[in-house]
Design an enzyme around this catalytic site. Structure first.
Site, PDB file in Angstrom:
ATOM      1  N   GLY A 208       1.183  -1.265   0.040  1.00  0.00           N
ATOM      2  CA  GLY A 208       0.039  -0.148  -0.235  1.00  0.00           C
ATOM      3  C   GLY A 208       0.857   1.657   0.088  1.00  0.00           C
ATOM      4  O   GLY A 208       2.084   1.131   0.009  1.00  0.00           O
ATOM      5  N   ASN A 209       0.315   2.588   0.579  1.00  0.00           N
ATOM      6  CA  ASN A 209       1.241   4.049   0.393  1.00  0.00           C
ATOM      7  C   ASN A 209       0.538   4.456   1.340  1.00  0.00           C
ATOM      8  O   ASN A 209      -1.092   4.083   2.506  1.00  0.00           O
ATOM      9  CB  ASN A 209       1.418   4.492  -0.676  1.00  0.00           C
ATOM     10  CG  ASN A 209       0.103   4.710  -1.144  1.00  0.00           C
ATOM     11  OD1 ASN A 209      -0.793   5.311  -1.016  1.00  0.00           O
ATOM     12  ND2 ASN A 209      -0.451   4.697  -2.732  1.00  0.00           N
ATOM     13  N   TYR A 210       0.996   5.423   1.474  1.00  0.00           N
ATOM     14  CA  TYR A 210       0.759   6.701   3.056  1.00  0.00           C
ATOM     15  C   TYR A 210      -0.023   7.304   2.807  1.00  0.00           C
ATOM     16  O   TYR A 210      -0.780   8.143   3.632  1.00  0.00           O
ATOM     17  CB  TYR A 210       2.020   7.319   3.498  1.00  0.00           C
ATOM     18  CG  TYR A 210       3.065   6.854   3.913  1.00  0.00           C
ATOM     19  CD1 TYR A 210       2.136   5.154   5.457  1.00  0.00           C
ATOM     20  CD2 TYR A 210       4.012   6.740   3.434  1.00  0.00           C
ATOM     21  CE1 TYR A 210       3.239   4.664   5.682  1.00  0.00           C
ATOM     22  CE2 TYR A 210       5.065   5.824   4.208  1.00  0.00           C
ATOM     23  CZ  TYR A 210       4.836   5.090   5.217  1.00  0.00           C
ATOM     24  OH  TYR A 210       5.498   3.567   6.018  1.00  0.00           O
ATOM     25  N   ALA A 276      -3.555   8.025  -5.013  1.00  0.00           N
ATOM     26  CA  ALA A 276      -2.323   7.261  -5.208  1.00  0.00           C
ATOM     27  C   ALA A 276      -2.487   6.085  -5.804  1.00  0.00           C
ATOM     28  O   ALA A 276      -1.879   5.066  -4.773  1.00  0.00           O
ATOM     29  CB  ALA A 276      -1.739   7.860  -3.703  1.00  0.00           C
TER      30      ALA A 276
END
Ligand code: C5P
Length: 401
Positions: A208-210, A276
């Site tokens: 995943g990402n932030y 994102a």
């Protein structure tokens, strides 16, 4: 027309307060959420219980709840409201508003409100005509407040003349017209991708990402406020807010987001790519949890599809496509390259080098670069205010299209 609008209704001590009950019903029927502040005198004319039942919200009178000390924040109320309607407004309250007097919650909220203010007058004819009152009304007009004039007829005093508060239906129509004329995106369909994507490794793990989705959700809210019908294609986020003009489509992976966006795009007038999206996804997903071993684990990643690029290819001249770029170096050069490669109308650039900008923060600092390489720089602001800037930029662009 008032779907999802937050209306703060201030009620003052006038016999016309009884009309507030009907007014609340009409506002709620139009889709508004109504919160009510009464002056202490207003409670003598109509019971808070009647009004609270109709509004489905407790009535606020005091600065704090004497039973538990809870603070009724006039600042929060002022920020919450999309419109502050004072109906009925007595000569006394008008005089105080004109002069910045702040001795009750209705008045402190007036001074804190950033939204448009509507004042529906109710008073006896001589009070209405008195130069002191007329001067105060002119002061309120000079502040940009909307004065809803009283009508003529028999007054509670028995005198006949101008002073009766306008009928609730006419006041509700006044607000509806106001929002209709100021809903610049009414009838526009906006597709918005937001949040991170999760790319599955096995049945319990993902890449995943932030991204928190905060910027995207603030944009969705602002677009909806401006009357747009928003399709929000959202990756996993913890945010819970839903304006009635927002249709939420939850997805997890880049592939799911791609499919939903491509499906919805032909209907859209505007598409905003705020998500994102993962650039890579595991080539093989294990349907069982991968066991720890002594060997290194190598996960082969393949590129995901670029949603913005695909929509840029499908885009027709009536459609607008907007992208975001989060850069760490050569920001402007890279953003411009993306604008061209993805056939965007404009790109919103945030730099991770700016303090307070980017993932997870409540603030952001952006620049907008358009197709003609024109750059507009904005100051560091809360994300909901940045959302207003972006939507205002979009509205200006659409008005020239
Ligand atoms: O190339 P980069 O990922 O930096 O581009 C960012 C822009 O492209 C954003 O608007 C993002 O939402 C969009 N994007 C996309 N699909 C991808 C990757 C990025 O729509 N797979």
């Amino acid at each position: 027309m008032l779907k999802g609008k937050h209306i703060l209704l201030g009620i003052t001590g006038s016999i016309a307060a009884y009309k507030a009950a009907i007014l609340i019903r009409l506002l709620v029927k139009e889709g508004a959420e109504v919160k009510i502040i009464m002056t202490p005198m207003a409670k003598e004319f109509i019971t808070p219980l009647t009004l609270a039942t109709l509004a489905k919200n407790p009535i606020l009178v005091d600065f704090f709840n004497p039973e538990n000390g809870d603070w009724n924040s006039h600042v929060d109320l002022g920020l919450w409201a999309d419109a502050y309607l004072i109906a009925p407004a007595t000569a006394n309250t008008i005089g105080k508003m004109a002069n910045g007097i702040a001795d009750n919650l209705l008045l402190t909220s007036y001074l804190s409100a950033r939204c448009p203010v509507f004042v529906a007058l109710a008073m006896d004819l001589d009070m209405y005509l008195h130069p002191a009152n007329q001067n105060n009304l002119n002061i309120l007009r000079s502040y940009g407040n909307h004065i809803i004039e009283p009508t003529a007829g028999e007054l509670a005093s028995g005198l006949i003349g101008k002073g009766r508060m306008e009928e609730p239906k006419a006041i509700a129509d006044y607000l509806c017209n106001y929002f209709q004329n100021n809903s610049f995106l009414a009838g526009k369909k906006v597709l918005l991708t937001v949040g991170p994507t999760y790319e599955k490794i096995d049945s319990v793990r993902f890449i995943g990402n932030y991204s928190s989705g905060k910027m995207g959700y603030a944009l969705a809210e602002e677009l909806a406020q401006q009357g747009a019908d928003v399709l929000l294609i959202s990756g996993p986020t913890a945010i819970k807010m839903m304006h009635p003009n927002i249709q939420l489509c939850r997805i997890e992976s880049a592939e799911e987001m791609y499919r939903q966006a491509v499906k919805a795009f032909p209907e859209a007038d505007v598409a905003i790519m705020c998500a994102a999206v993962a650039d890579f996804t595991p080539e093989n997903v294990s349907d069982k949890k991968i066991k720890r071993g002594s060997e290194d684990l190598i996960i082969k990643l393949k590129p995901t599809k670029d949603i913005a690029v695909e929509l840029g290819k499908l885009k027709s001249p009536r459609q607008v496509l907007i992208g975001f770029a989060l850069e760490t170096d050569n920001e402007e050069f890279n953003a411009l390259k993306k604008l061209q490669a993805k056939n965007l109308d404009f790109i919103v650039l945030n730099s991770l080098n700016d303090e307070g900008a980017g993932f997870g923060t409540d603030t952001n600092k952006i620049s907008i670069i358009d197709k003609h390489d024109k750059k507009t720089v904005f100051a560091l602001k809360p994300k909901n205010e940045i959302a207003k800037d972006i939507v205002y930029y979009l509205i200006t662009m659409l008005s020239k299209k």
